[in-house]
Structure formats: C-alpha cells, structure tokens
Design a protein around this motif. Structure first.
Motif, PDB file in Angstrom:
ATOM      1  N   ARG A 186      52.613  66.436   4.861  1.00 23.98           N
ATOM      2  CA  ARG A 186      52.891  67.508   5.813  1.00 23.98           C
ATOM      3  C   ARG A 186      51.677  68.424   5.962  1.00 23.98           C
ATOM      4  NH1 ARG A 186      56.496  70.691   3.450  1.00 23.98           N
ATOM      5  NH2 ARG A 186      57.742  68.885   2.809  1.00 23.98           N
ATOM      6  N   GLU A 187      51.090  68.797   4.826  1.00 22.04           N
ATOM      7  CA  GLU A 187      49.965  69.733   4.882  1.00 22.04           C
ATOM      8  C   GLU A 187      48.785  69.162   5.665  1.00 22.04           C
ATOM      9  OE1 GLU A 187      49.011  71.214   0.983  1.00 22.04           O
ATOM     10  OE2 GLU A 187      51.126  71.705   0.620  1.00 22.04           O
ATOM     11  N   PHE A 188      48.620  67.851   5.574  1.00 26.28           N
ATOM     12  CA  PHE A 188      47.532  67.248   6.358  1.00 26.28           C
ATOM     13  C   PHE A 188      47.962  67.023   7.806  1.00 26.28           C
ATOM     14  CE2 PHE A 188      45.651  66.299   2.222  1.00 26.28           C
ATOM     15  CZ  PHE A 188      44.305  66.530   2.484  1.00 26.28           C
ATOM     16  N   ALA A 189      49.246  66.771   7.992  1.00 30.43           N
ATOM     17  CA  ALA A 189      49.717  66.500   9.356  1.00 30.43           C
ATOM     18  C   ALA A 189      49.687  67.767  10.201  1.00 30.43           C
ATOM     19  CB  ALA A 189      51.118  65.913   9.324  1.00 30.43           C
ATOM     20  N   ASP A 190      50.057  68.910   9.591  1.00 33.24           N
ATOM     21  CA  ASP A 190      50.119  70.126  10.419  1.00 33.24           C
ATOM     22  C   ASP A 190      48.798  70.893  10.412  1.00 33.24           C
ATOM     23  OD1 ASP A 190      49.981  71.548   8.067  1.00 33.24           O
ATOM     24  OD2 ASP A 190      52.124  72.029   8.000  1.00 33.24           O
ATOM     25  N   GLY A 191      47.793  70.329   9.755  1.00 33.66           N
ATOM     26  CA  GLY A 191      46.466  70.940   9.839  1.00 33.66           C
ATOM     27  C   GLY A 191      46.218  72.031   8.799  1.00 33.66           C
ATOM     28  N   THR A 192      47.183  72.262   7.903  1.00 39.83           N
ATOM     29  CA  THR A 192      46.940  73.219   6.824  1.00 39.83           C
ATOM     30  C   THR A 192      45.721  72.777   6.017  1.00 39.83           C
ATOM     31  OG1 THR A 192      49.330  73.363   6.664  1.00 39.83           O
ATOM     32  CG2 THR A 192      48.061  74.445   4.919  1.00 39.83           C
ATOM     33  N   ARG A 193      45.629  71.468   5.853  1.00 41.89           N
ATOM     34  CA  ARG A 193      44.463  70.919   5.154  1.00 41.89           C
ATOM     35  C   ARG A 193      43.652  70.048   6.104  1.00 41.89           C
ATOM     36  NH1 ARG A 193      44.374  71.469  -0.228  1.00 41.89           N
ATOM     37  NH2 ARG A 193      46.270  72.329  -1.136  1.00 41.89           N
ATOM     38  N   VAL A 194      42.364  69.977   5.845  1.00 43.07           N
ATOM     39  CA  VAL A 194      41.489  69.139   6.663  1.00 43.07           C
ATOM     40  C   VAL A 194      40.790  68.128   5.756  1.00 43.07           C
ATOM     41  CG1 VAL A 194      39.473  69.097   8.168  1.00 43.07           C
ATOM     42  CG2 VAL A 194      41.137  70.962   8.360  1.00 43.07           C
ATOM     43  N   LEU A 195      40.958  66.870   6.100  1.00 42.24           N
ATOM     44  CA  LEU A 195      40.368  65.814   5.274  1.00 42.24           C
ATOM     45  C   LEU A 195      38.853  65.785   5.457  1.00 42.24           C
ATOM     46  CD1 LEU A 195      40.973  63.233   3.479  1.00 42.24           C
ATOM     47  CD2 LEU A 195      40.837  61.946   5.607  1.00 42.24           C
ATOM     48  N   THR A 196      38.120  65.696   4.366  1.00 37.69           N
ATOM     49  CA  THR A 196      36.680  65.442   4.469  1.00 37.69           C
ATOM     50  C   THR A 196      36.353  64.203   3.647  1.00 37.69           C
ATOM     51  OG1 THR A 196      36.204  66.856   2.583  1.00 37.69           O
ATOM     52  CG2 THR A 196      36.056  67.864   4.773  1.00 37.69           C
ATOM     53  N   LEU A 197      35.283  63.524   4.041  1.00 32.32           N
ATOM     54  CA  LEU A 197      34.878  62.296   3.341  1.00 32.32           C
ATOM     55  C   LEU A 197      33.479  62.543   2.790  1.00 32.32           C
ATOM     56  CD1 LEU A 197      36.077  59.873   6.156  1.00 32.32           C
ATOM     57  CD2 LEU A 197      37.252  60.309   3.981  1.00 32.32           C
ATOM     58  N   ASP A 198      33.416  62.973   1.541  1.00 31.96           N
ATOM     59  CA  ASP A 198      32.132  63.418   1.002  1.00 31.96           C
ATOM     60  C   ASP A 198      31.398  62.334   0.228  1.00 31.96           C
ATOM     61  OD1 ASP A 198      32.554  66.031   2.071  1.00 31.96           O
ATOM     62  OD2 ASP A 198      34.054  66.314   0.493  1.00 31.96           O
ATOM     63  N   GLU A 199      32.136  61.528  -0.484  1.00 36.10           N
ATOM     64  CA  GLU A 199      31.506  60.469  -1.281  1.00 36.10           C
ATOM     65  C   GLU A 199      31.430  59.191  -0.443  1.00 36.10           C
ATOM     66  OE1 GLU A 199      30.296  60.871  -4.292  1.00 36.10           O
ATOM     67  OE2 GLU A 199      30.981  62.973  -4.286  1.00 36.10           O
ATOM     68  N   PRO A 200      30.376  58.374  -0.657  1.00 36.45           N
ATOM     69  CA  PRO A 200      30.283  57.123   0.108  1.00 36.45           C
ATOM     70  C   PRO A 200      31.517  56.232  -0.075  1.00 36.45           C
ATOM     71  CG  PRO A 200      28.433  57.350  -1.451  1.00 36.45           C
ATOM     72  CD  PRO A 200      29.218  58.610  -1.525  1.00 36.45           C
ATOM     73  N   GLU A 201      32.102  56.246  -1.279  1.00 35.60           N
ATOM     74  CA  GLU A 201      33.275  55.388  -1.511  1.00 35.60           C
ATOM     75  C   GLU A 201      34.502  55.896  -0.755  1.00 35.60           C
ATOM     76  OE1 GLU A 201      31.358  56.523  -3.968  1.00 35.60           O
ATOM     77  OE2 GLU A 201      30.388  54.657  -4.624  1.00 35.60           O
ATOM     78  N   GLU A 202      34.569  57.211  -0.584  1.00 37.78           N
ATOM     79  CA  GLU A 202      35.676  57.767   0.211  1.00 37.78           C
ATOM     80  C   GLU A 202      35.517  57.349   1.670  1.00 37.78           C
ATOM     81  OE1 GLU A 202      36.324  61.952  -2.268  1.00 37.78           O
ATOM     82  OE2 GLU A 202      35.117  61.923  -0.452  1.00 37.78           O
ATOM     83  N   ARG A 203      34.284  57.442   2.131  1.00 38.67           N
ATOM     84  CA  ARG A 203      34.026  57.070   3.526  1.00 38.67           C
ATOM     85  C   ARG A 203      34.315  55.583   3.742  1.00 38.67           C
ATOM     86  NH1 ARG A 203      30.757  54.984   7.329  1.00 38.67           N
ATOM     87  NH2 ARG A 203      30.373  56.221   9.198  1.00 38.67           N
ATOM     88  N   ALA A 204      33.846  54.768   2.798  1.00 35.42           N
ATOM     89  CA  ALA A 204      34.036  53.317   2.945  1.00 35.42           C
ATOM     90  C   ALA A 204      35.531  52.976   2.955  1.00 35.42           C
ATOM     91  CB  ALA A 204      33.333  52.578   1.818  1.00 35.42           C
TER      92      ALA A 204
END
Ligand code: ARG
Length: 672
Positions: free
Chosen positions: A572-590
């Motif tokens: 919910r928190e990510f769906a309603d924008g309370t949180r914003v996903l970031t991809l900081d590590e190369p493995e997260e991005r991959a």
C-alpha cells in the motif's frame, strides 16, 4: 509493459521518418549480452548503411538524431562501427517497477486485439491408462491456455477425448469373453484396463503370427541382397585400386552408398521381425495367456466388428459403451485432479459420430472426395496420398472425426486460431487435415499443430518400463510425490520442533513439489526435442527446476514471516506513493530490470507456442534474485528506507514467480 517493444516502436518512428521500411531492422534491436553495452543494443546500422550507401556510424547518428528517447532512455551511445547502445534510465525503471507492483496483473497489459483460440490438448484414448506422453500434451496445452487467457485472449480448451475408437471394440470383446466379475465389481477401472491390454495383446499376437513368415523371408532377402552388394563393393574397390580414375572412384562411392542403404534395410527388417517375435513369445511363454489365445484366430476381425456395431448404433454394444465410459473417465479425471488441470469443454470423438455420414456425402458431392481402392478418400492439392475418410467396410476414421470437429468448432466458437497440441508423429495427419480444411469454408483461421517430441529413458530410447510397456502417468505422479515427500521430510526434520509441518501439510507440500517438478521438467524443454526423464534432475534444489523456483518463492515468504512484515501495508505504501522505490545497487537494478520483463516473456511464449520461454525467464529471474540476495541484506539493511525498498523487490519477485508458475500449472508452497 514491454520495454523492448517500446524501444522498437520509437525506432520504428525514427526509421519511418527517414523513409526506411523499419520491420527487418527492428528485429536487430536486442537485449545486450554484456551490461557494459547498456540494456539493449541496436545493430542495424551496418546493413542499413550498406543499403543507403552511407557510413554505418553516420546512419546510426541520423537515427539517434530522430529518436524520441529522453523520457525513458539515457543518451544513446554509438560504439565501434555503429552499434547503438541503449540504457534505460534507472529512475524511470524504478518508477515502472513500483507501478507494476501496484498492479494485480504485475504490469502485464492485455492485448488490444484479443483473438479467439480453441485449444485441443490432452485428448487421451480413455480406454487405456494415460502414459508418460500424455503429460506433454496435457501440460503444454494447459500452460498455453492459461497464458493466452492471461494476455486477454478468448480461449476455449477442448479435450477431444478418444472415446470411440477400436479400443472400445477391444473392451467390449474383452468384456464378453474374459471378464473377471469380482474384479470388475471391486475395481472396474483396473479390470477394464486389464481387458483392454489382454485383448490388444491377443490381437497383436495373431497379427504378428500372420506376418511372421513374411517378415522372416524379408530378413533373409535383405541379408542376401546385402551380401551381393558386399561383393559388388569388393569388385569396385579392386577396380578403383587398379584404375584410380574419377569414374572408378565414383563407382566405388556409389556401391558403398548402396551397401549402406541395404545394411539399414536389413536392420529395419530385423527389427520388424524381432518385434513380431517378441509379441508372439509374450503370449506363448505365458501359459495362462496362451491358453486364452487358443482358437481365437479371428480376434482381430471380431474386434473390428464390435467397433463397427457400436458405431452403427447396435443396442447391446451402445449400452456397454455407456456403462464403460464413466468408469474410464473416473481414471482420467483422477489424473487431471492430481495435475490440477481443467477444460472448458470435453467433446470426445463420440460426440461427432452423427455428423460423419453427412460430411462424407457433402465432400463427395463437392467432388473432392471419391472412391479409391474401395474406400473413400479426400484428394488434396498438395498431398500425394489421399486422406481416407471412409473405409471399404463403411467405417469412418480418425480424420473424418477431425473434419467434423473443425466444422463444429467453426460454427460454435468462431475461432481465429485452433491449436492442436499433439505428438509430432501425427504430423502427416495434421498436414492433411489442414489442407482438407480448405474445403470446409473455415475463413482465415490459423490452424497450428503444436508438436512435441518423445520422453526418453536413461538409455536414450523411448521411456518404457522394464517389461517394455509404456510408463503409466499415474505411477510417475505417485513416484514424484513420494520422492518429494522424502525431501520435504528431511527439510522438516532439520527445523526446530515447534515449526514442523503436520503430516497433512507434509503430504500437500510433497504433492505440489512432486507434481510441480514433473510438469516443469516437461515444460522447460524445447517442446520439439526429445528429453531424458530423470527424477533426480527434476527435483534438484538448484538449476532450472520447479523445486528451485518454489524454493525461491518460499525463501521470500520466510523473510516476511521472520521479519514480521505486513505485506499489505508494504504494498500500500508504495502503491499510494507514500514511499518511492529507488534502485541504488547494481543488483537491485538488475533484479528490477528482470522483473519488468515478465510481459516480454509471456509474449515470447505465445509467438510460437513455446512455454519454455517462460521457464527460462523464471530461471533467470530466480538467479537475479539470488545475486541480489547475496549482495543486498534485506532485513538487516542499513536503514528503514533501504529495507522497505528491498522488501518490495522481494515481494514483487515472489509474486512474479508465483504468477509464472501458476500460468504453467504449478502451485507454490509457503515452506518446503
Ligand atoms: N486421441 C488422439 C491420440 O491419442 C489424440 C487426439 C488429438 N486431437 C485431435 N483433434 N486429433 O492419439
């Protein structure tokens, strides 16, 4: 969302603006093999340069100049002789991942132009137990049905049961002559299967006896011919040694080639003879069966007569048939239950019986079907041999029913495509059927034989029991479950007492793991190749197996359990924008980059009806997850933001694996 198509669209517009017909060049935009070169690479500048008479690097620059990319791609980089390297903007990828996580469909869009599909799969002959080959048709068809539906197509899955053929003549004959009444009362299905096998054995026995001397003559003849050819070869060899001319060399080559051919012919004659011998020995070396065989020389014809009586509405035979069918179906249904397979309709061959005479008459009137050697054949433009639709004794054939089925499907479902998931050995039948369909006013329906290869034993030959019989599917399922039970029990014993499974949970988990392994092992193969059956491989915890996927899923679930995480709140928190996903590590991005390829994988499956594109995707995803998990602590992440970010990636991974497995017809487990 399919990023690759999105890129192709943008390139398509740029190329069109340059006056270039884009189709062939768009195929040259592919995922990069090496992250050094970005996420995708467009490699068409060389051929396009040649065509336009320009330097490839200049062509690449021209295209990039016109490309609209900035909303989701970094500035494209032109490398070497004119490769265009493309890198997706990481913050855009993060936003996409977040929005796909907020979507129940995991970002997979429905097609804008749904097609109507009829899927013809499984379709066993119900008088005999399902065997190992049936898992292929059943599960490939089941996976395709799920995937097409999920992509928004309209699908009717139709189980074209073999409930009407000669096999029923065999059972009826068996019932009248060999019935064990006690056994039939207790276990009707087993008794009918026994009758089927016995009658089949006796029919084959007499057929083999009838051919034995002919087959043995053929071996002698083939062997004589080979001997004669060996002499020819020796002469040619001597001549060539003396002359060494082109002519003598060619003659030798030709002679050897002929010897090769004759030696193969001998081998095949021997095989046929051995086959007949083993059928004869199978009966004569078994005193009980041998006694039953005595005096039944006409059994082959008698069985055909029983079948014919059934097809022509004979009361006694029809009433036996009505009594047998539910018994046979009980057995088949039990397997479908174990495999978790359902059909929209089950219209067996018997359903079409009444339509056959009219169909044959119509084809005759149309002038396309006519008599051939006493039978009625359909003469097809691109086929040498006619397709038989009625035998000289008036009986209809498999092909006749398939033609009637086509008409019924045309009228009832108005399909855009009909897929037949059937063994490659029926290729000729379907080639003929699809040609014949041209006489049926089918419109431009796509007719496709989705063919598959053979399941092999460890010896590389078709998978058989020690006694040389087809391996029953039921026994495979049972053994897979048993082996899975061992694994599940061992894992369970290693857990603290308080966390252990109940016996029921153990059995249910073993069922999902065992059947999943069996199904996945099949679907992960290129359907057209043969593959070697191996319980060890299919249940391996590592590798491209269901077990590995189920384990990856269960591992994520256990992180959530261990961390006491409220998944719904997280989503919910990510769906309603309370949180914003970031991809900081190369493995997260991959990992994120792999997650958003789900739609692409499903589209690849549908392109040529190959479920192994989905298993390959899931395997890649599970591997990306492993690398991520190794490098990026989740519950022990440095702060709350990073932790929640990573939990979202874990959750989306689990959901994607579960959805992917579900589409393949495989269930997940919370723990294993
Ligand atoms: N019952 C057939 C067999 O076991 C397969 C039927 C496939 N479907 C079809 N429409 N011909 O060989």
């Amino acid at each position: 969302m399919n990023i690759q198509s999105m890129i192709a669209e943008r390139f398509g517009a740029a190329l069109t603006a340059m006056g270039v017909e884009p189709a062939e060049y768009l195929d040259m935009i592919r995922p990069s093999q090496d992250p050094k070169f970005g996420d995708f690479q467009a490699n068409f500048a060389m051929p396009l340069g040649k065509k336009l008479g320009k330097a490839p690097r200049d062509v690449a620059a021209d295209v990039v100049e016109r490309l609209e990319y900035a909303d989701f791609l970094e500035t494209p980089e032109i490398a070497g002789p004119g490769f265009i390297n493309l890198r997706v903007k990481t913050d855009w990828l993060a936003r996409l991942t977040q929005s796909e996580s907020a979507d129940d469909r995991l970002g997979v869009e429905e097609v804008t132009k749904p097609r109507r599909y009829v899927l013809d799969y499984s379709a066993p002959n119900v008088a005999k137990p399902l065997h190992v080959g049936h898992i292929r048709s059943t599960m490939i068809g089941n996976a395709l049905a799920h995937i097409l539906k999920f992509l928004g197509h309209r699908v009717v899955s139709d189980n074209h049961l073999g409930d009407w053929g000669t096999q029923f003549g065999m059972i009826i004959y068996g019932y009248r002559n060999f019935l064990d009444e006690v056994a039939y009362k207790e276990k009707p299905v087993e008794e009918l299967a026994r009758l089927y096998r016995l009658v089949r054995q006796l029919v084959d026995y007499y057929a083999a006896k009838g051919q034995e001397s002919k087959l043995s003559d053929a071996v002698v003849e083939a062997s004589n011919r080979l001997d004669a050819q060996k002499a020819v070869c020796a002469d040619a060899q001597a001549r060539d040694a003396a002359e060494k001319t082109k002519e003598s060399k060619d003659a030798l080559k030709k002679a050897n080639k002929e010897r090769e051919r004759l030696s193969k012919a001998l081998e095949s004659a021997r095989e046929q003879y051995d086959g007949a011998r083993s059928k004869i020995d199978g009966v004569e070396k078994d005193p009980e069966v041998f006694a039953l065989a005595k005096g039944r020389e006409s059994i082959g014809q008698d069985v055909l007569n029983e079948t014919s009586k059934l097809h022509h509405g004979n009361d006694a035979n029809c009433s036996l048939w009505r009594q047998f069918i539910p018994q046979c179906m009980k057995d088949v249904e039990r397997i479908y239950w174990a495999l978790n397979v359902k059909f929209d309709v089950q219209l067996g061959e018997s359903f079409y019986n009444d339509r056959l005479p009219g169909l044959v008459e119509r084809l005759k009137k149309q002038g396309v079907a006519r008599e051939t050697e006493g039978a009625i054949g359909l003469f097809l433009p691109n086929q040498e041999i006619p397709m038989l639709i009625q035998k000289s004794d008036g009986a209809y054939l498999y092909a006749t029913t398939d033609l009637a089925t086509l008409e019924y499907r045309r009228d009832t479902f108005q399909p855009d495509a009909i897929l037949y998931v059937v063994d490659f050995r029926q290729s000729l039948h379907f080639e003929q059927l699809f040609e014949a369909a041209k006489y049926l006013d089918m419109g431009n329906v796509e007719l496709k034989h989705v063919k598959f290869g053979t399941v092999l034993g460890e010896d590389g030959k078709p998978f058989k029991t020690r006694a040389g019989k087809a391996v029953e599917l039921r026994s495979l399922i049972v053994e897979a479950r048993e082996r899975a039970y061992e694994i599940v029990s061992a894992n369970d014993a290693a857990r603290p007492e308080s966390e252990r499974f109940t016996e029921e949970e153990k059995i249910e988990t073993a069922r999902r793991v065992g059947v999943g392994a069996l199904v996945y092992a099949d679907l992960s193969q290129n359907r057209e190749s043969d593959y070697v059956f191996s319980y060890e491989k299919m249940l391996a915890m590592n590798g491209n197996t269901a077990t590995y996927m189920q384990y990856a899923y269960a591992r994520v679930r256990s992180i959530f359990a261990k961390g006491g995480i409220d998944v719904d709140a997280l989503r919910r928190e990510f769906a309603d924008g309370t949180r914003v996903l970031t991809l900081d590590e190369p493995e997260e991005r991959a990992l994120a980059f792999e997650l958003v390829k789900f739609q692409n994988a499903l589209e690849n499956v549908v392109r040529d009806y190959r479920p192994n594109f989905l298993t390959a995707y899931l395997y890649e995803l599970a591997n990306k997850y492993s690398s991520f998990f190794e490098k990026c602590p989740v519950l022990k992440a440095e702060d709350e933001t990073v932790r929640m970010n990573r939990l979202l990636l874990c959750d989306l991974t689990a959901r994607t694996i579960a959805k992917g497995l579900e589409l393949l017809g495989i269930q997940t487990v919370e723990r294993m």
